[in-house]
Write an enzyme that holds these catalytic residues in place. Structure first.
Site, short mmCIF file in Angstrom:
data_model
loop_
_atom_site.label_atom_id
_atom_site.label_comp_id
_atom_site.label_asym_id
_atom_site.label_seq_id
_atom_site.Cartn_x
_atom_site.Cartn_y
_atom_site.Cartn_z
N LYS A 83 0.84 -1.19 0.00
CA LYS A 83 0.00 0.00 0.00
C LYS A 83 0.88 1.25 0.00
O LYS A 83 1.93 1.28 0.65
CB LYS A 83 -0.87 -0.04 1.26
CG LYS A 83 -1.86 1.09 1.45
CD LYS A 83 -2.63 0.82 2.76
CE LYS A 83 -3.72 1.83 3.02
NZ LYS A 83 -4.47 1.49 4.27
N SER A 159 -9.16 1.47 3.81
CA SER A 159 -8.43 2.27 2.85
C SER A 159 -7.42 1.48 2.01
O SER A 159 -6.83 2.02 1.07
CB SER A 159 -7.68 3.39 3.58
OG SER A 159 -6.72 2.86 4.49
N SER A 183 -9.33 -1.02 7.75
CA SER A 183 -8.81 -0.82 6.39
C SER A 183 -8.08 -1.99 5.79
O SER A 183 -7.72 -1.96 4.61
CB SER A 183 -7.88 0.41 6.38
OG SER A 183 -8.63 1.58 6.56
#
Length: 475
Positions: A83, A159, A183
């Protein structure tokens, strides 16, 4: 094995690792197939913000040398993604914000370094909600990843949206995410993969763009609980650069996987976890509970008052907003109009949180964390739906700020409870809606009991094949 390589991204770490160590597969070949798949599918899925083709091929060649020498553990030669909150030396850490294109990392994040030391091959960095502040998965600045299971462009959850899409679509066997309110687990559930939320202090957050130092955790998204255990074992441990890891507790998560369900006391968390729940989600999770009971686990029901208290505290969002504002104050004050409007408006609330309210919320957190340990006495793991609803079209949830905010709270309700209570948790696929969208079962365990959550998840996945399904759009 070469005939199976087009599906290599779906094979999982354990199977791929065995083929690499046996010489039936090279890391260069595996990495090339992943890169080709990214090139073919990512223009539509938008999982990656940056693909590291040249360095990935070099790292794969180095991994093959280690494999040939016999100096290779279970992760050596396996590709992964990270990420875009995780620092990678020489590359920008943008955290979903184009204004940070010049935020060049001097060194790898602790977790990225640990996985590279284990011989893993970094394919690239994945999209995230701006500053990781949102559960829906929308990014109005750098773009929104699309759920690979949906015909209509639909949310992947946030996220860690890009990481979940990368694994779900077979672009990478594993990807790193962060979890502050859900997330890792929420996108894992919406995209039909496995996601582990670790206890604060078990995995270092050094080199990870911060949202909330009180709640931020790091965890993997992968095909199954076995793979999650392998990656967790490689990342977990003390790190002098993250004081939270002073509380680290060693666990043999890999040994725990094979212990099965017999003798385990599992409880279905009732009450708040089942409010406003899609009937298809409820049915799939109840069926998963029956599978676990039928395999020898002792299953009961449990009303958890601490969960209701945690839900109420999360609705206010005071602590996360205040800490998020503190971490991003300069950009919020100087470039507000250039930021993702939904994220910026929500984050700006943190500027006006009174110290007394902030500290009061933190105090209530600690009280609830003491209470939940008592309420879980006699229970090894808690079973609840990961998300109350499956993935919805992006246009539906992103119609305006109010609608977005309502869906954001709804999606994150069950996951954020675990963050406030400092539980660890694992989301595993447990079914599909009539429209073919994944549903997730969440397995909560006490703080520092990742081995238990992974044990239950692995046992469930030995009984079912939901985690092996592949989206038809990515065939």
């Amino acid at each position: 094995m070469s005939g199976e390589l087009p599906e290599a991204g779906f094979a999982g770490i354990a199977r791929l690792g065995a083929a690499l160590r046996d010489g039936a597969l090279s890391s260069v070949e595996l990495t090339r197939r992943c890169l080709d798949r990214i090139a073919a599918l990512d223009p539509r899925l938008h999982a990656f913000v940056q693909v590291l083709e040249a360095s990935a091929e070099r790292d794969a060649a180095a991994a093959d040398q280690r494999l040939a020498s016999g100096d290779a553990g279970p992760l050596c030669g396996i590709p992964f993604a990270a990420k875009d909150l995780f620092d990678v030396a020489g590359l920008p850490t943008m955290a979903g914000c184009s204004l940070l294109r010049d935020n060049i990392a001097a060194a790898d994040a602790h977790t990225v370094a640990r996985l590279r030391d284990a011989g893993m091959v970094l394919l690239g960095k994945t999209h995230t909600v701006q500053f990781a502040y949102g559960g829906v998965g929308v990014n109005h600045d750098l773009g929104t990843p699309c759920n690979p299971w949906a015909q209509t462009p639909s949310v992947a959850g946030g996220s860690s949206s890009g990481s979940a899409v990368a694994v779900a679509a077979g672009l990478a066997p594993v990807a790193l995410g962060s979890d502050t309110g859900g997330s890792v687990r929420l996108p894992a559930a919406l995209c039909g993969v496995t996601g582990l939320k670790t206890t604060v202090g078990q995995v270092s957050r050094d080199g990870v763009f911060p949202l909330s130092h009180s709640l931020d955790t790091v965890g993997p998204l992968c095909r199954d609980a076995h793979d999650a255990a392998l990656v967790y074992a490689a990342m977990a441990g003390r790190d002098a650069r993250d004081a939270a890891t002073d509380c680290y507790r060693r666990q043999d998560v890999r040994a725990a996987l094979g212990r099965g369900l017999k003798g385990l006391r599992l409880a279905v968390g009732e009450g708040v976890f089942w409010e406003d729940l899609d009937p298809e989600v409820a049915g799939a999770v109840r069926a998963a509970v029956e599978e676990l009971a039928g395999a020898g686990a002792e299953v009961s029901t449990l009303d958890l008052p601490a969960a209701s208290g945690a839900r109420e505290l999360n609705r206010t969002g005071l602590v996360i907003a205040a800490e998020a504002y503190a971490n991003n104050r300069e950009l919020l004050e100087s470039r507000f109009d250039a930021l993702d409007p939904i994220v910026a408006r929500r984050m700006l609330r943190g500027r006006d949180v009174p110290a007394a309210d902030y500290l009061g919320s933190v105090y209530r957190w600690h009280r609830l964390r003491v209470e939940v340990i008592e309420q879980l006495r006699g229970v090894d793991a808690l079973l609840v739906p990961t998300s109350p609803i499956a993935a919805l079209p992006i246009a539906t949830v992103d119609a305006d700020l109010q609608i977005y905010s309502e869906y954001n709270l709804r999606y994150l309700r069950n996951t954020s409870i675990g963050n406030v209570l400092n539980l660890c948790g694992l989301s595993v696929p447990c079914g599909f809606t009539g429209a073919g969208l994944p549903i997730g079962l969440m397995i909560y365990a006490r703080p520092y009991a990742e081995a238990m959550a992974l044990r239950v998840g692995h046992a469930y996945q030995q009984l079912t094949d939901w985690h092996t399904r592949q989206p038809s759009l990515c065939g």
